[in-house]
Design an enzyme around this catalytic site. Structure first.
Site: not given
Ligand SMILES: *Cc1c(COP(=O)(O)O)cnc(C)c1O
Length: 430
Positions: A106-107
């Site tokens: 998700f980063k």
């Protein structure tokens, strides 16, 4: 929008200044002066908007005064140009898959947004900005990929030798151009300590314009709220969802809470932690006691003093009783995590990564006590990033997804370095 420091000893600054500085001079985290309210029909009609329109509408107030509309449109659309599917796992539990970006975690969202913002803020400056970042695995890859080729920005990543997975290492060390990987003969804590000392060092700050790229930076933290809206777009059930977020530094869940405060319907938030249980303990005892991080199989959540929890408290006016009405937190050990990967694979044919497994387990427990509710957890990374534990628990081999096939056969380029600030300083002053 202006941002104030939570330490209240430094002046408020624009979005641009908060993003370039990372942290306030008084060492406080920057926080938006007001939380925007979304129009009621925007939320009610969310299915009729495109991802780009949602991204632009949500982010616009946060960057007002620093980024013109047409630039923001482009930044948002490049940031979220991949899928965010909400996949049913059981009748009452869905998985919000956040691993379809270029580095499979998700980063990517925060890193892609932040890199493009810094590129824009630097467009007329001849001073280079140097992003210095320590990683236990996922942050480094997302930051390297997000900043690759961005003019005027150099990225230096410190990672612990032998302690990141093979894919993670290739993601850090094969890009070249403006990305340099330092392979530190030590632990993640050593890497983080070296970076912290660098930010405080006079010589380095004279030579470089340094910034950080972890979730304390508002440009990385705030865009993470977008996928909570994308999930709601895909939400098929009546009633608002229970949302469970595998948490370490609490940046991701804090972004979800800000979305909720802006008008996103949410029944309840669960912060699912591994045995690094500072926040679950705090909610139970009222005492906030940071401790040294313990290594687990969900290693991106091995955080002993989550930096973003102060932001969550700020969103509830420092009132724990208000926080508890919508927010709970729980701690799950490695044995339970591995057993969950196995059970969900066998019973539902869904492959969890260790972080998602922590989230799934916590959500399932909560829902078993709230029989009228449904929810989703955030699947924060692709299982292929953690092959050992996942392959052992499911007894299968996980395929490299097509998007990272190009990494196979590439050779790593890193600079080996002894642990300790002296080695880093000597290299940077060379
Ligand atoms: C970084 C990370 C987390 C923790 O997110 P926070 O915002 O630090 O709470 C969870 N899972 C994965 C896979 C991560 O990379």
């Amino acid at each position: 929008m202006n941002y104030y420091s939570l330490q209240k000893q430094s002046p408020a600054v624009s979005f641009a200044e908060a993003a370039v500085k990372g942290q306030a001079p008084d060492k406080g985290l920057y926080f938006p002066e007001s939380i925007p309210s979304l129009p009621k029909d925007f939320v009610a009609n969310i299915k009729s908007y495109s991802k780009d329109e949602i991204g632009f509408t949500v982010m616009k107030p946060y960057v007002a005064g620093s980024i013109p509309d047409e630039v923001l449109q482009k930044i948002v659309s490049e940031t979220i140009n991949f899928e965010f599917p909400l996949v049913p796992v059981t009748e009452r539990i869905s998985s919000l898959e956040l691993f379809h970006g270029p580095t499979l975690a998700f980063k990517d969202v925060g890193a892609r947004f932040m890199s493009r913002c810094l590129g824009y803020f630097n467009r007329n400056s001849n001073q280079h900005t140097t992003v210095l970042v320590a990683t236990s695995g996922d942050t480094g890859g997302a930051v390297a990929n997000g900043f690759l080729g961005v003019e005027g920005v150099d990225v230096v990543i410190l990672y612990p030798q032998g302690k990141v997975s093979p894919i993670q290492e290739l993601q850090l060390t094969t890009l070249g151009q403006n990305i340099t990987a330092l392979e530190v003969e030590g632990t993640f804590d050593d890497c983080q300590a070296m970076v912290k000392q660098a930010f405080a060092d006079t010589d380095l700050n004279e030579k470089y314009s340094l910034t950080s790229a972890n979730s304390i930076n508002v440009a990385r933290w705030l865009p993470q709220q977008l996928y909570y809206f994308f999930a709601y777009q895909q939400w098929q059930h009546s009633g608002a969802p229970v949302i469970c977020v595998p948490s370490g530094n609490f940046g991701n869940i804090c972004a979800g809470v800000i979305a909720y405060k802006s008008g996103l319907p949410v029944e309840h938030f669960i912060a699912a932690c591994n045995v690094n249980d500072v926040v679950p303990n705090f909610l139970q005892t009222g005492e906030y006691k940071p401790k040294a991080a313990i290594a687990t199989i969900s290693n991106a959540m091995d955080v002993g003093n989550p930096s973003n929890f102060v932001r969550i408290m700020e969103l509830f006016g420092q009132e724990v009783s208000d926080l508890k009405k919508i927010f709970s937190s729980t701690s799950i050990d490695d044995a339970t995590t591995a057993a969950t990967i196995k059970k969900v694979y066998n019973e539902h044919h869904y492959t969890l990564d260790p972080h998602g497994a922590v989230g799934y387990y916590a959500l399932n427990e909560y829902l078993s006590e709230h029989s009228d509710q449904k929810g989703f957890f955030l699947e924060t990374a692709h299982p292929v990033k953690f092959p050992e534990v996942v392959e052992q628990s499911t007894n299968t081999k996980i395929e490299f997804p097509e998007s990272v096939q190009y990494l196979q056969g590439k050779s790593k380029q890193s600079i080996e370095m002894k642990a300790g600030f002296d080695a880093l300083k000597e290299w940077m002053m060379r």
